[in-house]
Design a protein around this motif. Structure first.
Motif, PDB file in Angstrom:
ATOM      1  N   VAL A 255       0.922  -1.196   0.052  1.00 32.01           N
ATOM      2  CA  VAL A 255      -0.051   0.087   0.023  1.00 32.01           C
ATOM      3  C   VAL A 255       0.944   1.322   0.046  1.00 32.01           C
ATOM      4  O   VAL A 255       2.091   1.235   0.200  1.00 32.01           O
ATOM      5  N   VAL A 256       0.419   2.478  -0.130  1.00 32.91           N
ATOM      6  CA  VAL A 256       0.971   3.561  -0.069  1.00 32.91           C
ATOM      7  C   VAL A 256       1.315   4.014   1.507  1.00 32.91           C
ATOM      8  O   VAL A 256       0.258   3.833   2.461  1.00 32.91           O
ATOM      9  N   ALA A 257       2.275   3.824   1.916  1.00 30.97           N
ATOM     10  CA  ALA A 257       2.512   3.685   3.486  1.00 30.97           C
ATOM     11  C   ALA A 257       3.713   4.739   3.848  1.00 30.97           C
ATOM     12  O   ALA A 257       4.616   4.927   2.977  1.00 30.97           O
ATOM     13  N   VAL A 295      -1.277  17.582  -0.395  1.00 26.85           N
ATOM     14  CA  VAL A 295      -2.044  17.190  -1.891  1.00 26.85           C
ATOM     15  C   VAL A 295      -2.822  16.103  -1.665  1.00 26.85           C
ATOM     16  O   VAL A 295      -3.450  15.773  -2.611  1.00 26.85           O
ATOM     17  N   CYS A 296      -3.325  15.826  -0.575  1.00 27.84           N
ATOM     18  CA  CYS A 296      -4.087  14.501  -0.496  1.00 27.84           C
ATOM     19  C   CYS A 296      -5.585  14.948  -0.796  1.00 27.84           C
ATOM     20  O   CYS A 296      -6.154  15.529  -0.091  1.00 27.84           O
ATOM     21  N   PRO A 297      -6.217  14.268  -2.224  1.00 29.59           N
ATOM     22  CA  PRO A 297      -7.388  14.453  -2.252  1.00 29.59           C
ATOM     23  C   PRO A 297      -8.388  13.999  -1.614  1.00 29.59           C
ATOM     24  O   PRO A 297      -9.804  14.165  -1.585  1.00 29.59           O
ATOM     25  N   THR A 298      -8.284  13.155  -0.360  1.00 26.50           N
ATOM     26  CA  THR A 298      -9.216  12.725   0.755  1.00 26.50           C
ATOM     27  C   THR A 298      -8.827  13.544   2.026  1.00 26.50           C
ATOM     28  O   THR A 298      -9.754  13.161   2.689  1.00 26.50           O
ATOM     29  N   GLY A 299      -7.941  14.122   1.951  1.00 24.65           N
ATOM     30  CA  GLY A 299      -7.891  15.058   3.073  1.00 24.65           C
ATOM     31  C   GLY A 299      -7.213  14.507   4.445  1.00 24.65           C
ATOM     32  O   GLY A 299      -7.079  14.821   5.600  1.00 24.65           O
ATOM     33  N   ILE A 300      -6.464  13.023   4.122  1.00 25.45           N
ATOM     34  CA  ILE A 300      -5.955  12.477   5.284  1.00 25.45           C
ATOM     35  C   ILE A 300      -4.348  12.778   5.292  1.00 25.45           C
ATOM     36  O   ILE A 300      -3.703  13.255   4.566  1.00 25.45           O
ATOM     37  N   ASP A 301      -4.059  12.346   6.534  1.00 25.73           N
ATOM     38  CA  ASP A 301      -2.583  12.404   6.799  1.00 25.73           C
ATOM     39  C   ASP A 301      -1.989  10.931   6.905  1.00 25.73           C
ATOM     40  O   ASP A 301      -2.530   9.987   7.736  1.00 25.73           O
ATOM     41  N   CYS A 310      -7.742   6.318   2.041  1.00 25.72           N
ATOM     42  CA  CYS A 310      -6.623   6.338   1.152  1.00 25.72           C
ATOM     43  C   CYS A 310      -6.950   5.689  -0.174  1.00 25.72           C
ATOM     44  O   CYS A 310      -7.243   4.564  -0.302  1.00 25.72           O
ATOM     45  N   VAL A 311      -6.878   6.233  -1.458  1.00 24.11           N
ATOM     46  CA  VAL A 311      -7.048   5.544  -2.545  1.00 24.11           C
ATOM     47  C   VAL A 311      -5.888   5.311  -3.385  1.00 24.11           C
ATOM     48  O   VAL A 311      -5.907   5.141  -4.623  1.00 24.11           O
ATOM     49  N   ASN A 312      -4.552   5.400  -2.884  1.00 18.72           N
ATOM     50  CA  ASN A 312      -3.585   4.940  -3.199  1.00 18.72           C
ATOM     51  C   ASN A 312      -3.223   5.814  -4.440  1.00 18.72           C
ATOM     52  O   ASN A 312      -2.506   5.217  -5.501  1.00 18.72           O
ATOM     53  N   ALA A 315      -0.081  10.698  -4.511  1.00 18.96           N
ATOM     54  CA  ALA A 315       0.164  12.154  -4.424  1.00 18.96           C
ATOM     55  C   ALA A 315       1.049  12.563  -3.441  1.00 18.96           C
ATOM     56  O   ALA A 315       2.070  13.061  -3.353  1.00 18.96           O
ATOM     57  N   CYS A 316       0.845  11.859  -2.344  1.00 17.17           N
ATOM     58  CA  CYS A 316       1.729  12.201  -1.100  1.00 17.17           C
ATOM     59  C   CYS A 316       3.163  11.546  -1.549  1.00 17.17           C
ATOM     60  O   CYS A 316       4.068  12.240  -0.827  1.00 17.17           O
ATOM     61  N   ILE A 317       3.268  10.609  -2.302  1.00 16.83           N
ATOM     62  CA  ILE A 317       4.498  10.210  -2.430  1.00 16.83           C
ATOM     63  C   ILE A 317       5.515  11.084  -3.090  1.00 16.83           C
ATOM     64  O   ILE A 317       6.680  11.556  -2.746  1.00 16.83           O
TER      65      ILE A 317
HETATM   66  S1  SF4 Z   1      -2.009   8.010  -1.513  1.00 14.38           S
HETATM   67 FE1  SF4 Z   1      -3.324   9.663  -2.258  1.00 14.38          FE
HETATM   68  S2  SF4 Z   1      -5.479   9.290  -0.951  1.00 14.38           S
HETATM   69 FE2  SF4 Z   1      -3.711   8.117  -0.040  1.00 14.38          FE
HETATM   70  S3  SF4 Z   1      -2.760   9.239   1.553  1.00 14.38           S
HETATM   71 FE3  SF4 Z   1      -1.684   9.472  -0.348  1.00 14.38          FE
HETATM   72  S4  SF4 Z   1      -2.455  11.680  -1.223  1.00 14.38           S
HETATM   73 FE4  SF4 Z   1      -3.975  10.738   0.320  1.00 14.38          FE
END
Ligand code: SF4
Ligand code: SF4
Length: 485
Positions: A255-257, A295-301, A310-312, A315-317
């Motif tokens: 996952v994006v982690a 940058v997170c389009p779902t507003g999470i940290d 998280c929709v993976n 963008a955060c990477i």
């Molecule tokens: S992968 Fe996208 S949705 Fe998930 S935390 Fe990162 S920016 Fe937000």
């Protein structure tokens, strides 16, 4: 009665009504405030290698998505799900409701495919290929950045009074959103009824296609509502796939982690400070800049760990990699990794669970291929004419009347003949030879006459062969009703 008096009378609130801990991300969603009101998100425009990769993937997907209805194989749509007429086309092959077993197996295969993919790679589908994310983040959001600017300008415009400039920008944005929603709505309609039927709705007298026009408007408004207003809430609240992840993901899923072992403890970055000085203060690589959050389009940290929102999208990477480049630290503080990868440094594992899923997937796939390869060219059903019993016929025979339904599943016309098998008698198709155009269905009456000596009982089983020339296409079983013996 005021609420305080009510509480005094009824005692303390039941323990199940636990107070929300607003400092704990698990206790509330990122897009609602303490009053439960929606908090509108203004994500910063992402940039970086993953974003560029997603842009390329998006272009390919958009071409497939919008070009799909125009592509035909053997004269049939690439994909058509005509629920109204119960006709379905997949890769140019027409399926009928009678193919329900193929559908059931195909659906099971699809579900199992999702399970395997999600167990191994998390929600990669959501961030990179789901039409909702592709259209929202890579089309509507890009239009928004183009018209209103990046997150800061969007926030400022949102707070600004309604001047001519604000009217102009918002008007242009929503006008384009509506136009795009109209195109998307029409594309969906084309996938349902086929591009030819859609062309007819567009070119004919509107009064002859009221239902089609109603759906056109409805789909347009639904898509406009989703992309202009509902946005990330569709993934958080409506999409069942997102909810499934809690059961499909495990510690080996990629996952994006956030690599908390490397990133913690967080601390502000000082240019004058060397990496050794940071380490001596027990500080990790995360400089708490919150670029990954903005940058997170779902507003999470994402630093809080894997979350259902998280929709993976990665963008955060990109955001964090840019920061790492600037402070001279290796990229990948946020990256594609499994929990075991981060905690124990383990490489991607093919777990027994994934292996089990793959075996089931292979079996289902083999079953589906077998069914498709052995799929009959026609589908024939023979039912006794409703309400009709046996009738006396010429030469002392007994006759039964049947209703025959035939579907030609092929791309070529077929001429069909019926033969009574294993029982002596005559079979007459009322209406002559059965000529079926390609992918069409027909109905006919069938009269069977049998001598009473040939009948074993009042209900004699019959077998009827369906032939095209000398080739037997199908056998039909039915019952011949005669006098009780
Ligand atoms: S992968 Fe996208 S949705 Fe998930 S935390 Fe990162 S920016 Fe937000
Ligand atoms: S972008 Fe990287 S460094 Fe900045 S807060 Fe997020 S994880 Fe920490």
């Amino acid at each position: 009665m005021p609420p305080t008096d009510q509480r005094a009378k009824t005692g303390p609130a039941p323990s199940s009504l636990k107070e929300t801990d607003w400092s704990d991300f698990r206790d509330h969603i990122a897009t609602a405030d303490k009053e439960g009101r929606r908090m509108w998100l203004f994500p910063k425009k992402p940039r970086g290698r993953f974003y560029r990769g997603r842009t390329w993937v998006t272009w390919i997907l958009l071409v497939i998505m919008f070009g799909g209805p125009f592509i035909k194989i053997n004269g049939n749509p690439l994909l058509m799900v005509n629920i109204v007429e119960r006709r379905f086309s997949v890769l140019g092959v027409i399926f009928w409701p009678q193919d329900n077993l193929v559908f059931a197996l195909g659906f099971l295969l699809f579900l199992m495919g999702i399970a395997v993919f999600t167990a191994a790679f998390g929600r990669l589908w959501c961030g990179w290929t789901c039409p909702q994310t592709v259209l929202m983040e890579m089309v509507f959001r890009k239009l928004e950045y183009w018209i209103e600017g990046d997150a800061g300008s969007q926030k400022a415009l949102d707070r600004a009074p309604w001047t001519a400039k604000k009217f102009g920008k918002r008007g242009l944005k929503h006008g384009l959103f509506l136009a795009l929603s109209f195109i998307i709505g029409n594309t969906l309609l084309a996938y349902i009824i086929g591009i030819d039927a859609l062309k007819q709705i567009v070119t004919d007298d509107p009064r002859t296609h009221i239902t089609g026009l109603v759906f056109m408007v409805l789909f347009t408004l639904v898509f406009y509502g989703i992309f202009a207003r509902f946005r990330e809430q569709a993934c958080t609240f409506i999409c069942p796939y997102g909810r499934l992840q809690s059961t499909l993901l495990d510690e080996n899923t990629i996952v994006v982690a956030y690599d908390y072992r490397r990133g913690e403890q967080r601390g502000r970055y000082r240019r004058s400070e060397t990496i050794q000085q940071r380490s001596s203060k027990q500080l990790g690589d995360c400089i708490d800049c919150r670029n990954c959050v903005s940058v997170c389009p779902t507003g999470i940290d994402i630093r809080d760990g894997t979350q259902m929102e998280c929709v993976n999208c990665t963008a955060c990477i990109d955001a964090c990699d840019e920061v790492m480049d600037k402070i001279g630290r290796p990229r990948g503080l946020i990256r594609f990794a499994s929990l075991n990868g981060i905690e124990k440094g383990q490489a991607l594992q093919v777990t027994p669970r994934i292996l089990g899923y793959c075996v089931i997937l292979l079996l289902l796939g083999a079953g589906l291929v077998t069914m498709l390869l052995t799929r009959s060219d026609i589908d024939a059903t023979l039912l006794r004419a409703p309400g009709a019993l046996f009738q006396p016929a010429a030469e002392g025979k007994i006759s039964n009347l049947y209703l025959l339904k035939l579907i030609n599943k092929t791309h070529r016309p077929i001429s069909v003949q019926l033969k009574l098998e294993g029982t002596r008698g005559t079979l007459t198709t009322l209406g002559g030879q059965l000529d079926l155009p390609a992918e069409q269905q027909t109905e006919a009456s069938v009269l069977i006459e049998i001598s009473p000596d040939e009948l074993a009982s009042g209900n004699t089983p019959l077998t009827i062969g369906v032939y095209s020339g000398e080739r037997k296409l199908q056998s039909i079983k039915t019952i011949f009703v005669g006098p009780r013996k």
